[in-house]
Enzyme design. Sequence first.
Site, PDB file in Angstrom:
ATOM      1  N   ASP A   1      91.358  71.859  93.670  1.00 42.79           N
ATOM      2  CA  ASP A   1      90.754  73.220  94.229  1.00 42.79           C
ATOM      3  C   ASP A   1      92.121  74.119  94.384  1.00 42.79           C
ATOM      4  O   ASP A   1      93.261  73.848  94.434  1.00 42.79           O
ATOM      5  CB  ASP A   1      89.990  72.839  95.304  1.00 42.79           C
ATOM      6  CG  ASP A   1      90.822  72.076  96.442  1.00 42.79           C
ATOM      7  OD1 ASP A   1      92.096  72.091  96.429  1.00 42.79           O
ATOM      8  OD2 ASP A   1      89.868  71.718  97.344  1.00 42.79           O
ATOM      9  N   SER A   2      91.714  75.371  94.973  1.00 44.13           N
ATOM     10  CA  SER A   2      92.565  76.454  95.091  1.00 44.13           C
ATOM     11  C   SER A   2      93.243  76.716  96.662  1.00 44.13           C
ATOM     12  O   SER A   2      94.357  77.423  96.629  1.00 44.13           O
ATOM     13  CB  SER A   2      92.054  77.676  94.568  1.00 44.13           C
ATOM     14  OG  SER A   2      90.874  78.003  95.534  1.00 44.13           O
TER      15      SER A   2
ATOM     16  N   PHE B   1      88.438  77.135  99.898  1.00 43.03           N
ATOM     17  CA  PHE B   1      87.638  76.392 100.590  1.00 43.03           C
ATOM     18  C   PHE B   1      88.528  76.043 102.033  1.00 43.03           C
ATOM     19  O   PHE B   1      87.743  76.187 102.998  1.00 43.03           O
ATOM     20  CB  PHE B   1      87.124  75.189 100.183  1.00 43.03           C
ATOM     21  CG  PHE B   1      86.052  74.524 101.031  1.00 43.03           C
ATOM     22  CD1 PHE B   1      84.852  74.854 101.096  1.00 43.03           C
ATOM     23  CD2 PHE B   1      86.618  73.340 101.702  1.00 43.03           C
ATOM     24  CE1 PHE B   1      84.048  74.313 101.831  1.00 43.03           C
ATOM     25  CE2 PHE B   1      85.571  72.786 102.679  1.00 43.03           C
ATOM     26  CZ  PHE B   1      84.400  73.134 102.750  1.00 43.03           C
TER      27      PHE B   1
ATOM     28  N   GLN C   1      82.126  84.484  92.823  1.00 42.10           N
ATOM     29  CA  GLN C   1      81.461  84.406  94.173  1.00 42.10           C
ATOM     30  C   GLN C   1      80.281  85.553  93.960  1.00 42.10           C
ATOM     31  O   GLN C   1      79.604  85.778  92.964  1.00 42.10           O
ATOM     32  CB  GLN C   1      82.549  85.153  95.099  1.00 42.10           C
ATOM     33  CG  GLN C   1      83.716  83.902  95.389  1.00 42.10           C
ATOM     34  CD  GLN C   1      83.319  82.857  96.103  1.00 42.10           C
ATOM     35  OE1 GLN C   1      82.529  82.687  96.810  1.00 42.10           O
ATOM     36  NE2 GLN C   1      84.060  81.818  95.954  1.00 42.10           N
TER      37      GLN C   1
ATOM     38  N   ASP D   1      81.405  68.225  92.241  1.00 38.12           N
ATOM     39  CA  ASP D   1      82.117  67.308  93.120  1.00 38.12           C
ATOM     40  C   ASP D   1      81.406  67.537  94.421  1.00 38.12           C
ATOM     41  O   ASP D   1      80.803  68.415  94.758  1.00 38.12           O
ATOM     42  CB  ASP D   1      83.581  68.026  93.328  1.00 38.12           C
ATOM     43  CG  ASP D   1      83.650  68.983  94.024  1.00 38.12           C
ATOM     44  OD1 ASP D   1      84.139  68.725  95.149  1.00 38.12           O
ATOM     45  OD2 ASP D   1      83.444  70.211  93.712  1.00 38.12           O
TER      46      ASP D   1
ATOM     47  N   CYS E   1      71.326  48.497  90.217  1.00 41.13           N
ATOM     48  CA  CYS E   1      72.535  48.757  90.233  1.00 41.13           C
ATOM     49  C   CYS E   1      73.504  47.688  89.743  1.00 41.13           C
ATOM     50  O   CYS E   1      73.332  46.559  90.017  1.00 41.13           O
ATOM     51  CB  CYS E   1      73.022  49.204  91.530  1.00 41.13           C
ATOM     52  SG  CYS E   1      74.957  49.824  91.416  1.00 41.13           S
TER      53      CYS E   1
ATOM     54  N   CYS F   1      76.904  47.950  89.737  1.00 37.77           N
ATOM     55  CA  CYS F   1      78.395  48.084  90.438  1.00 37.77           C
ATOM     56  C   CYS F   1      78.711  47.025  90.772  1.00 37.77           C
ATOM     57  O   CYS F   1      78.191  45.751  90.907  1.00 37.77           O
ATOM     58  CB  CYS F   1      78.398  49.208  91.414  1.00 37.77           C
ATOM     59  SG  CYS F   1      77.670  48.632  93.009  1.00 37.77           S
TER      60      CYS F   1
ATOM     61  N   CYS G   1      77.375  45.589  93.985  1.00 33.20           N
ATOM     62  CA  CYS G   1      75.936  44.884  93.843  1.00 33.20           C
ATOM     63  C   CYS G   1      75.978  43.555  92.973  1.00 33.20           C
ATOM     64  O   CYS G   1      75.093  42.896  93.496  1.00 33.20           O
ATOM     65  CB  CYS G   1      75.078  46.072  93.311  1.00 33.20           C
ATOM     66  SG  CYS G   1      74.479  47.270  94.431  1.00 33.20           S
TER      67      CYS G   1
ATOM     68  N   HIS H   1      79.867  51.654  95.507  1.00 33.74           N
ATOM     69  CA  HIS H   1      78.595  51.314  95.163  1.00 33.74           C
ATOM     70  C   HIS H   1      77.994  52.852  95.031  1.00 33.74           C
ATOM     71  O   HIS H   1      77.583  53.552  94.011  1.00 33.74           O
ATOM     72  CB  HIS H   1      77.672  50.816  96.226  1.00 33.74           C
ATOM     73  CG  HIS H   1      76.299  51.086  96.074  1.00 33.74           C
ATOM     74  ND1 HIS H   1      75.579  50.667  95.082  1.00 33.74           N
ATOM     75  CD2 HIS H   1      75.476  51.932  96.557  1.00 33.74           C
ATOM     76  CE1 HIS H   1      74.196  50.971  95.044  1.00 33.74           C
ATOM     77  NE2 HIS H   1      74.257  51.718  95.995  1.00 33.74           N
TER      78      HIS H   1
END
Length: 379
Positions: free
Chosen positions: A90-91, A94, A192, A269, A307, A309, A312, A338
């Site tokens: 990211d820049s 944020f 924006q 994200d 699941c 994973c 699990c 998970h």
Amino acid sequence: MNFSIQATQGNARACSFELAHGIVQTPIFMPVGTQGIIKGLDSIDIKTFLQTNLILANTYHLYLRPGIDLLQQAHGIHNFANFHGNYLTDSGGFQAFSLSGNAKPSDDGIAFKSHIDGSSHFFSPKKVLDIEYAINSDIMMILDDLVGLPASKGRLLDSIKRTSIWAKQSIEYHNRNKQEREIKNTIFAIMQGGIDYEMRKRSAMDLVELEFDGYAIGGLAVGESSEEMYACLDYACDFLPIHKPRYLMGVGTPENLLECIDRGVDMFDCVMPTRNARNATIFTSYGKLHIKNACYKNDFTPLDLECQCYTCKNYTRAYLHHLFRSAEISYHRLASLHNLSFYLALVRGAREAIMQQEWNHYKKEKLRDLQINLESKMK
């Protein structure tokens, strides 16, 4: 960037594009690795268990610690963290928004004070790209002026003007760098405009003219309702090029992902899967469960029966309940594995459904199942 669309159904898209460290297939959810790695996990976990090749790292945090000099010595974040998949960074926009009183935007960039030691720093559009070159980001987000909602039209217009100026400076600087030296970094701009139709359209028109590799939709999930966000995306996606990736920043819940894929978003994200995991909230195929609750003390079933994973397959709700109650660090790893696996399976399933022209059915079934309250049935 070689970008192609494999299938569509309505506005939902299954696409792929090639980055320096591998091909990315969309829709995709990018786990957040603020410090260059996902909190509680390591590169082996990502490669072996999550099997994803695109994660997000934080430009602001990596600039402050470990610093660009060390990252240059390490020849970039891939070597430093031993993760040789792709990174999006990211820049810092944020962080300027979230730091509030410690950051001040101007037409030249963003002045801020470090949250670590209070030292003063300044991010210009060029400075941000120089940091990202040192990180060796596969996708570099440019500096933008993020606005929280609700916001006045005047503030939104200031944000658009400033973001557009910074975008022009960024793409010109990046193009010069491409001519002067061999670099494989790609660059995305950030739209924006809040939830205002005309503002979004104006921002998009400014940025699309500049021919970035991809485009992000910023300034959402910052105070508006989900319904307002969806209504904005109904037109915002149409303002962006069909032949470029579309990235919705900082979103969101599993339901958000499904609704936004339906509106034409390719990339997502959010810290939610890992942050919620650390705070005892587990995402499952049939709603959320709160592993700290006493009802799981003697529950010897997996977190999610559907699941596959690592967590699990090997551990039970009773064991995760015990780890959380005992404040064992291993809980964070297992719960994060998970929740991230759940998110990644959701978007991989979405891609497959779009490819098979079964997207509408997939979305409807998933949204229905996610509304089931498992815990209410256990009382």
